[in-house]
Design an enzyme around this catalytic site. Structure first.
Site, PDB file in Angstrom:
ATOM      1  N   GLU A 121       0.806   7.836  -3.168  1.00 23.02           N
ATOM      2  CA  GLU A 121       1.742   7.508  -2.089  1.00 23.02           C
ATOM      3  C   GLU A 121       2.985   8.390  -2.138  1.00 23.02           C
ATOM      4  OE1 GLU A 121       1.267   5.345   0.558  1.00 23.02           O
ATOM      5  OE2 GLU A 121      -0.768   5.501  -0.243  1.00 23.02           O
ATOM      6  N   HIS A 152       0.851  -1.196   0.000  1.00 22.25           N
ATOM      7  CA  HIS A 152       0.000   0.000   0.000  1.00 22.25           C
ATOM      8  C   HIS A 152       0.885   1.244   0.000  1.00 22.25           C
ATOM      9  CE1 HIS A 152      -3.349   2.477   2.242  1.00 22.25           C
ATOM     10  NE2 HIS A 152      -2.789   3.151   1.257  1.00 22.25           N
ATOM     11  N   HIS A 191       3.299  10.561   1.139  1.00 21.01           N
ATOM     12  CA  HIS A 191       4.297   9.971   2.037  1.00 21.01           C
ATOM     13  C   HIS A 191       5.727  10.052   1.507  1.00 21.01           C
ATOM     14  CE1 HIS A 191       1.061   8.344   4.520  1.00 21.01           C
ATOM     15  NE2 HIS A 191       0.498   7.863   3.418  1.00 21.01           N
TER      16      HIS A 191
END
Length: 294
Positions: A191, A149, A195
């Site tokens: 992502e 993920h 992040h």
């Protein structure tokens, strides 16, 4: 899915010389110096965040300091937790007897989401059967039991997100390679923005590092039923004997499916890619967890 054993390092090997394949990528603007005791001096030159250097050796088994080769400058010492270490193209687990790397403790309250300023990573692994039962079986990940993920920089409490990075950090990536563990254009884009920008790595380095952590793990084939959290963690540990229960977080009810169903397993790693205890755990799973199959 790759089924590789987690690499084992013995403490006696941790401060030996390394091959040319070993690299250190700076994630903080830390000073470097000819001698370790000089690192406390003022007005020292600092590492360039995002730059990768050749590693030469460590000062001891705990790897508090690393000696790196800086082009045009020479061989210098710096703190190991100022960057990400990649050894022989594999991400390492901590050797017996080695102490955790020392790290500044960050939190949302004292940090403004600055790239590279965090304490450790969580590697979030999505359990595809649950995702596909909720989202539909035509999703790209439905042909595999597990995918990544994301790789999430963490504070010891909370986490940074959507950090500002210069344009040169958003470099080109090889999506074909990334699809091996994250088969979604949307996820790759999302992502990185949320992040990856906080990792202190360039986009290509961030996904290279994510792939190395993925390759270092062997994930269990889960059967459907109800299991205790300890049983699920032990299934992961049985495949990866170097892991411990406090390094593994379980996440339930991430989607709109039945309550208390397993959605993800998350494993905590140091900035160097060494498995370590999570300092903060999500508490979304009950005592007994449902595991569903397609």
């Amino acid at each position: 899915m790759k089924r590789l054993n987690v690499p084992i390092i013995f403490a006696a090997m941790l401060f030996s010389s390394h091959s040319l394949a070993d690299t250190f990528t700076a994630t903080q603007e830390c000073p470097y110096a000819q001698r370790i005791k000089q690192l406390s001096n003022s007005n020292l030159s600092t590492l360039d965040v995002g730059t990768t250097y050749q590693t030469l050796t460590y000062n001891n088994a705990a790897k508090d300091f690393v000696r790196i080769r800086i082009d045009g400058v020479g061989d210098k010492w710096t703190k190991t937790d100022c960057g990400t270490v990649k050894e022989n193209d594999t991400v390492k687990t901590r050797g017996d007897g080695a102490k955790p790397p020392k790290s500044k403790k960050y939190s949302r309250s004292d940090n403004k989401h600055v790239a590279g300023q965090f304490d450790y990573y969580k590697l979030a692994l999505s359990y595809s059967p649950e995702f596909c039962l909720v989202k539909g079986k035509n999703q790209p990940q439905c042909s595999r039991e597990w995918i990544v993920h994301g790789l999430w920089p963490q504070y010891n409490k909370g986490y940074p997100g959507n950090c500002d990075v210069p344009p040169n950090m958003v470099d080109s990536i090889n999506k074909k390679e990334i699809f091996a563990f994250m088969p979604s254009d949307y996820l790759i884009s999302h992502e990185w923005k949320k992040h990856g920008t906080c990792s202190g790595l360039s986009r290509s380095e961030y996904y290279d590092f994510t792939g190395q952590l993925w390759d270092s793990l062997s994930l269990p084939d889960l059967s459907s039923g109800k299991f205790s959290q300890d049983e699920i963690r032990q299934a992961v540990i049985d495949k990866n004997p170097r892991l411990e229960a406090n390094m593994i977080e379980l996440a339930c009810d991430e989607g709109s499916g039945p309550k208390n169903t397993l959605d993800e397993i998350r494993i905590c790693f140091s900035k160097e890619g060494i498995a370590e205890a999570c300092t903060e755990m999500e508490r979304s799973c009950g005592k007994n967890v449902k595991v569903r199959a397609l």
